[in-house]
Design an enzyme around this catalytic site. Structure first.
Site, PDB file in Angstrom:
ATOM      1  N   GLY A  11       0.786  -1.267   0.046  1.00  0.00           N
ATOM      2  CA  GLY A  11      -0.014  -0.086   0.069  1.00  0.00           C
ATOM      3  C   GLY A  11       0.986   1.354  -0.035  1.00  0.00           C
ATOM      4  O   GLY A  11       0.219   2.369   0.212  1.00  0.00           O
TER       5      GLY A  11
ATOM      6  N   ASP B 252       2.570  -1.625 -10.328  1.00  0.00           N
ATOM      7  CA  ASP B 252       3.748  -2.117  -9.726  1.00  0.00           C
ATOM      8  C   ASP B 252       3.698  -3.467  -9.686  1.00  0.00           C
ATOM      9  O   ASP B 252       4.396  -4.405  -8.763  1.00  0.00           O
ATOM     10  CB  ASP B 252       4.049  -1.432  -8.397  1.00  0.00           C
ATOM     11  CG  ASP B 252       5.616  -1.700  -7.848  1.00  0.00           C
ATOM     12  OD1 ASP B 252       6.368  -1.687  -8.667  1.00  0.00           O
ATOM     13  OD2 ASP B 252       5.532  -1.751  -6.639  1.00  0.00           O
TER      14      ASP B 252
ATOM     15  N   LYS C 150       6.109  -1.129 -13.879  1.00  0.00           N
ATOM     16  CA  LYS C 150       7.152  -1.911 -13.674  1.00  0.00           C
ATOM     17  C   LYS C 150       7.291  -2.592 -14.596  1.00  0.00           C
ATOM     18  O   LYS C 150       6.302  -3.577 -15.293  1.00  0.00           O
ATOM     19  CB  LYS C 150       7.215  -2.467 -12.254  1.00  0.00           C
ATOM     20  CG  LYS C 150       8.457  -3.362 -12.198  1.00  0.00           C
ATOM     21  CD  LYS C 150       8.669  -3.446 -10.734  1.00  0.00           C
ATOM     22  CE  LYS C 150       7.354  -4.589 -10.008  1.00  0.00           C
ATOM     23  NZ  LYS C 150       8.075  -4.789  -8.586  1.00  0.00           N
TER      24      LYS C 150
END
Length: 217
Positions: free
Chosen positions: A71, A132, A172
């Site tokens: 988070g 991500d 990513k």
């Protein structure tokens, strides 16, 4: 929706490399900084550095955070967008609640989860999509890289569904054989596509972040 650190992922015996990772982790400057500031992981500094360079996220924006657990990106994003903004997060893993963050737990590879996420967005366009996401790593490049690129491609498809014109995308990516093809696809959708390797990204890691701005719509 971090496919990372999945509880059902492959278990490895303690090896020299894993012991080295643990030593580096507990002595890592960014880990210590995140702990000191009450942040959930060192990954927050990657997003903070990218945003400082590229000025993607601002007050009042709507942000989708894929691969959100534990988070830290959502923490940073909700503080940045403020009360007039919105953060919608998704992860296959559970995530402790964050004030102002609308969290959906589920596997982003499943249509039902994507549809549930679109329902949370409720037909509105978003300003920034963050991803991500990372698969469970086996240590075999020929397996890990295609699995990673599949998640990257799914995130790009989400951009096509929800991004406002001129919106931004941060994802990513692990360098490998399919990287150039993805960059080519991203350039069809965005006016500017560049790579970033934040200082807080471990130097041995093959990860880079692709920053795409100016969504063509």
């Amino acid at each position: 929706m971090a496919q990372k650190d999945h509880p059902n992922g492959p278990k490895k015996s303690a090896s020299a490399s894993s012991k080295r990772w643990m030593y580096e982790h507990v002595n890592d400057f960014y880990v210590k900084e995140a702990t000191k500031k009450g942040l959930r992981s060192r990954a927050v500094f990657k997003l903070e550095e990218i945003n400082k360079k590229d000025k993607l996220i601002r007050s009042g924006m709507t942000v989708v955070d894929l691969g959100a657990a534990p988070g830290s990106w959502s923490q940073w994003a909700v503080d940045t967008v403020g009360l007039k903004g919105k953060v919608i997060a998704c992860d296959i893993l559970p995530m402790d609640s964050i004030a102002g963050v609308d969290f959906l737990q589920g596997d982003f590879r499943e249509d039902a989860v994507v549809n549930a996420l679109l329902a949370r967005i409720a037909g509105h366009k978003v300003d920034v999509v963050l991803s991500d996401m990372s698969p469970n790593m086996t240590g075999t490049v020929g397996i890990d890289q295609p699995k990673s690129m599949y998640l990257v491609e799914l995130a790009l498809e989400m951009c096509k569904e929800v991004l406002v014109k001129e919106g931004s995308f941060v994802v990513k990516v692990f360098m490998g054989s399919e990287f150039d093809l993805f960059m080519s696809e991203a350039r069809k959708c965005f006016k500017s596509v560049k790579t970033r390797k934040p200082d807080s990204s471990r130097s041995r890691s093959r990860e880079v972040y692709v920053v795409a701005t100016g969504y063509k719509g």
